[in-house]
Design an enzyme around this catalytic site. Structure first.
Site, PDB file in Angstrom:
ATOM      1  N   SER A   5       6.493   6.367  -0.986  1.00 58.77           N
ATOM      2  CA  SER A   5       7.798   5.776  -1.316  1.00 58.77           C
ATOM      3  C   SER A   5       8.521   5.223  -0.093  1.00 58.77           C
ATOM      4  CB  SER A   5       8.682   6.795  -2.046  1.00 58.77           C
ATOM      5  OG  SER A   5       8.047   7.250  -3.229  1.00 58.77           O
ATOM      6  N   ARG A   6       7.773   4.884   0.930  1.00 54.80           N
ATOM      7  CA  ARG A   6       8.330   4.311   2.160  1.00 54.80           C
ATOM      8  C   ARG A   6       9.234   5.299   2.917  1.00 54.80           C
ATOM      9  NH1 ARG A   6       4.654   1.490   1.132  1.00 54.80           N
ATOM     10  NH2 ARG A   6       4.525  -0.768   1.299  1.00 54.80           N
ATOM     11  N   LEU A   7       9.150   6.586   2.595  1.00 55.07           N
ATOM     12  CA  LEU A   7       9.930   7.597   3.311  1.00 55.07           C
ATOM     13  C   LEU A   7       9.065   8.159   4.439  1.00 55.07           C
ATOM     14  CD1 LEU A   7      11.694   9.361   0.305  1.00 55.07           C
ATOM     15  CD2 LEU A   7      12.614   7.631   1.866  1.00 55.07           C
TER      16      LEU A   7
ATOM     17  N   SER B 248       0.844  -1.185   0.000  1.00 54.49           N
ATOM     18  CA  SER B 248       0.000   0.000   0.000  1.00 54.49           C
ATOM     19  C   SER B 248       0.881   1.237   0.000  1.00 54.49           C
ATOM     20  CB  SER B 248      -0.913   0.035   1.232  1.00 54.49           C
ATOM     21  OG  SER B 248      -1.816  -1.060   1.235  1.00 54.49           O
TER      22      SER B 248
END
Length: 212
Positions: free
Chosen positions: A189-191, A10
């Site tokens: 972006s998983r940041l 997700s």
């Protein structure tokens, strides 16, 4: 199968978390997030993962937050696996995950028993069936079959027929006094945003941003 699992993903896009969003105390910040979780209509936003040390291995299970004051309060059987773990090592962790808000809160702290008065007061708010269950269940112990529980329940219902159910001595509360609290907000972006409170002393918490 493994390929399908790896593709479960997700993207988190709802909000960000900035230092300017935080107060000086993590308990107040948690209260703010918890109120937002309640207002969002989440089912059981008070569900939290309790981690303890069991025979040198970490172990975890879901328990329910029942109050927040100087710490995070929950109730259980003191003779349960988690109760025995805490007796040996009171250092525990708690984790809340509110998927719909793309938020997680991690807590590390020291678990201490609540007063008997606090345990009595909460016990009396429980449904009668749950009160009976506290007497019936020798939590975490091995039993032969379901009938053992059903028979014990009938016996306890007869014992307390027509009178209030008192709290068993082996059942009560714990308060987790936080030493570390991390607030996680999902980002693209998983940041992700990760801001942690580290307890320096009774009056001061240091806030640090962690790399995602």
């Amino acid at each position: 199968m493994n390929h399908k699992i790896a593709n479960i993903r997700s993207e988190y896009t709802l909000k960000g978390l900035h230092e300017s969003d935080l107060g000086s105390n993590p308990l107040l910040q948690f209260s703010k997030w918890f109120e937002e979780a309640l207002a969002s209509g989440l089912e059981e936003p008070n569900a939290m993962v309790l981690g303890t040390i069991h025979h040198q291995f970490p172990t975890s299970r879901i328990v329910l937050l029942k109050d927040l004051d100087s710490g995070f309060k929950f109730f259980t059987n003191y003779m349960s696996s988690k109760g025995r773990d805490i007796e040996k090592n009171p250092r525990v962790s708690l984790t809340f995950f509110w998927k719909e808000l793309e938020r997680q809160v991690r807590i590390e702290g020291i678990a201490e028993k609540t007063s008997e008065v606090e345990s009595d007061e909460y016990f009396q708010t429980r449904p009668r069936g749950s009160q009976i269950g506290a007497w019936v269940s020798k939590q975490s112990s091995v039993i032969e079959n379901r009938e053992v529980l059903e028979k014990a329940t009938q016996e306890m219902e007869m014992k307390f027929a027509g009178v209030p159910v008192t709290r068993p001595e082996h059942w009560g509360g714990y308060r987790v006094i936080p030493q570390y609290v991390e607030f996680w907000q999902g980002r693209p972006s998983r940041l992700h945003d990760r801001l942690a409170y580290i307890k320096v002393n009774e009056d001061y918490w240091k806030i640090e941003r962690l790399s995602p």
